[in-house]
Design an enzyme around this catalytic site. Structure first.
Site, PDB file in Angstrom:
ATOM      1  N   PHE A 156       0.865  -1.184   0.000  1.00 24.05           N
ATOM      2  CA  PHE A 156       0.000   0.000   0.000  1.00 24.05           C
ATOM      3  C   PHE A 156       0.898   1.229   0.000  1.00 24.05           C
ATOM      4  CE2 PHE A 156      -2.497   3.528   1.351  1.00 24.05           C
ATOM      5  CZ  PHE A 156      -3.667   3.344   0.643  1.00 24.05           C
ATOM      6  N   ASP A 241       9.545   2.753   1.801  1.00 20.23           N
ATOM      7  CA  ASP A 241       8.388   3.591   2.119  1.00 20.23           C
ATOM      8  C   ASP A 241       8.158   3.502   3.627  1.00 20.23           C
ATOM      9  OD1 ASP A 241       5.982   4.787   2.576  1.00 20.23           O
ATOM     10  OD2 ASP A 241       4.924   3.837   0.894  1.00 20.23           O
ATOM     11  N   LYS A 270       2.683  11.253   6.842  1.00 21.20           N
ATOM     12  CA  LYS A 270       1.884  11.073   8.067  1.00 21.20           C
ATOM     13  C   LYS A 270       2.413  11.868   9.265  1.00 21.20           C
ATOM     14  CE  LYS A 270       0.000   6.586   6.656  1.00 21.20           C
ATOM     15  NZ  LYS A 270      -1.306   6.950   6.139  1.00 21.20           N
TER      16      LYS A 270
HETATM   17  C1  LIG Z   1       3.145   2.906   3.556  1.00 18.79           C
HETATM   18  C2  LIG Z   1       2.260   3.995   3.013  1.00 18.79           C
HETATM   19  N1  LIG Z   1       2.650   4.679   1.925  1.00 18.79           N
HETATM   20  C3  LIG Z   1       1.899   5.660   1.404  1.00 18.79           C
HETATM   21  C4  LIG Z   1       0.681   6.006   1.972  1.00 18.79           C
HETATM   22  C5  LIG Z   1      -0.151   7.095   1.347  1.00 18.79           C
HETATM   23  O1  LIG Z   1      -0.194   8.223   2.154  1.00 18.79           O
HETATM   24  P1  LIG Z   1      -1.319   9.345   1.890  1.00 18.79           P
HETATM   25  O2  LIG Z   1      -2.624   8.750   2.310  1.00 18.79           O
HETATM   26  O3  LIG Z   1      -0.900  10.499   2.750  1.00 18.79           O
HETATM   27  O4  LIG Z   1      -1.267   9.680   0.443  1.00 18.79           O
HETATM   28  C6  LIG Z   1       0.237   5.310   3.097  1.00 18.79           C
HETATM   29  C7  LIG Z   1      -1.069   5.630   3.699  1.00 18.79           C
HETATM   30  O5  LIG Z   1      -1.646   4.885   4.452  1.00 18.79           O
HETATM   31  C8  LIG Z   1       1.033   4.281   3.638  1.00 18.79           C
HETATM   32  O6  LIG Z   1       0.654   3.577   4.697  1.00 18.79           O
END
Ligand SMILES: Cc1ncc(COP(=O)(O)O)c(C=O)c1O
Length: 420
Positions: A156, A241, A270
């Site tokens: 994700f 990530d 976040k």
């Molecule tokens: C590992 C990871 N990458 C990217 C994102 C995407 O972040 P955003 O919702 O701020 O676009 C999330 C969101 O849950 C995430 O958990």
């Protein structure tokens, strides 16, 4: 367009201060892209939130780790208020006095040379993909339009068109084609599969050190160090990530530190915005970030002074190591208390720092029903897939409050077992 549509009074009106009234309104006028629990938060402080009817809940989700320091942490609110009185937005057409100090201290915290600030997590991942592709063409020497990235099953990384192109979650992926090419998916944590997927055109392996949305899936010991070795050997960028796993959640600043590993590119988001403003970033060394030149990437709000001031306050809090240490200290307590529920409604528990994925016996109840029952007991959490729930309380939680979270879960499971 008719007159009534543009008349403000037609859209206004007093709303009864009940959860139901706000939920009905939202259902009518806000797109149904989420399925929230029936709690309408009106106020929040620390680990506690209060709904419009005055009910109090312990927030054991922390906005998917965006609230690592709790709601309205005084240092972060002070930094935001102070900056609101100075300047909020310059665009990158001009410099501002907050961006440089923020990037300097964030880079130092992460052990990288440079930062590219963005707003949301998905934008940070998009940015990392662009940097990796460009590095592939300009530094590695990949032929035009051939750049290839290896990604993990169950990933994700956000919701943009390119990112959902390589999502294997049908809800995130389906009906959004045509999809962006250039990605190969391999099983999460499978080093042999990654090695087999790497070609001469591969520029990056993009992965989450722990898969949060997948239910806090922790890879086997040795995955991170093995991946580091493989990426170095094959001249491929290791792109971690850390948007959900980073910034203290796992008991260290970055989850990659668990195996003492340094990735080539980090994406962060976040918690970087302190739960106040959306702030994301890509961190890399100069030899990689150097491919970004004026006009080749950007965002109107990325690096704005308000975001940089709040992000800088977050970095200062993390630089003390206090929050990481607290998460590490509570990890064994959290694990022990949750593991005591295995066989009493839980099938499996995965914990790192103050982050837990718990698998409920699917014959007992769904994760969604468990979360509704938890809310009735004053604890907010969120299901992920099927009967799995994720617990990620603010890192400011006390041991006693953490006990309340696990006790509430134990109560929910006991109720469900006795009514079977
Ligand atoms: C590992 C990871 N990458 C990217 C994102 C995407 O972040 P955003 O919702 O701020 O676009 C999330 C969101 O849950 C995430 O958990």
């Amino acid at each position: 367009m008719t007159d009534t549509m543009s008349t403000p009074s037609a859209a206004q009106g007093e709303i009864a201060r009940t959860n139901t009234a706000f939920i009905e309104l939202e259902d009518r006028v806000a797109a149904h892209n989420y399925s929230p629990l029936p709690v309408v938060v009106a106020q929040a402080e620390g680990v506690w939130v209060t709904d419009v009817e005055g009910n109090r809940y312990l927030d054991a989700l922390s906005a998917y780790s965006a609230l690592n320091f709790g709601h309205r942490h005084p240092d972060l609110v002070a930094a935001a208020k102070d900056q609101l009185d100075r300047s909020t937005l310059t665009s990158r057409a001009f410099h501002n006095d907050q961006l440089g100090p923020f990037c300097r201290d964030l880079a130092a915290l992460l052990g990288k040379d440079m930062i590219l600030p963005m707003n949301t997590g998905a934008e940070a991942v998009e940015t990392a993909i662009k940097i990796a592709r460009k590095w592939g063409y300009q530094v590695k020497g990949v032929a035009a339009d051939r750049a290839h990235i290896v990604v993990m099953a169950g990933n994700f990384h956000g919701r943009t068109t390119t990112i959902v192109s390589f999502s294997d979650d049908p809800e995130a992926h389906d009906d959004y084609g045509p999809y962006t090419p250039g990605f190969t998916t391999v099983p999460y944590g499978d080093l042999a599969a990654i090695e087999a997927a790497i070609t001469d055109d591969t520029v990056a392996v993009l992965f989450e050190p722990i898969q949060g949305e997948q239910g806090v899936q922790i890879p086997k010991e040795g995955f991170l160090s093995g991946l580091r070795e493989l990426c170095t050997q094959r001249n491929v960028l290791m792109v971690a990530d850390e948007i959900q796993s980073g910034l203290g959640r796992t008991g260290t600043t970055l989850a990659c530190a668990y195996e003492g590993v340094e990735a080539d590119i980090y994406t962060l988001g976040k918690a970087l915005g302190g739960g106040i403003v959306p702030v994301s970033a890509v961190a890399a060394d100069r030899d990689v970030m150097g491919v970004i030149t004026p006009g080749t990437h950007g965002s109107t709000f990325g690096g704005n002074p308000l975001a940089a001031a709040v992000g800088h306050a977050v970095v200062k809090m993390l630089a003390t190591g206090e929050h990481q240490a607290h998460a590490a200290e509570l990890e064994p307590v959290f694990r022990e208390r949750l593991e005591a529920l295995i066989g009493k409604g839980l099938q499996a528990v995965r914990v790192r720092g103050l982050w837990a994925g718990v698998d409920i016996d699917p014959d007992l109840m769904t994760g969604k029903d468990a979360c509704k029952a938890l809310a009735r007991r004053g604890v907010l959490a969120k299901d992920t897939h099927g009967s799995t729930i994720r617990l990620a309380p603010p890192l400011t939680i006390t041991e006693d409050e953490l006990g309340q979270v696990v006790d509430a879960l134990g109560g929910v499971l006991a109720d469900a077992s006795s009514s079977r």
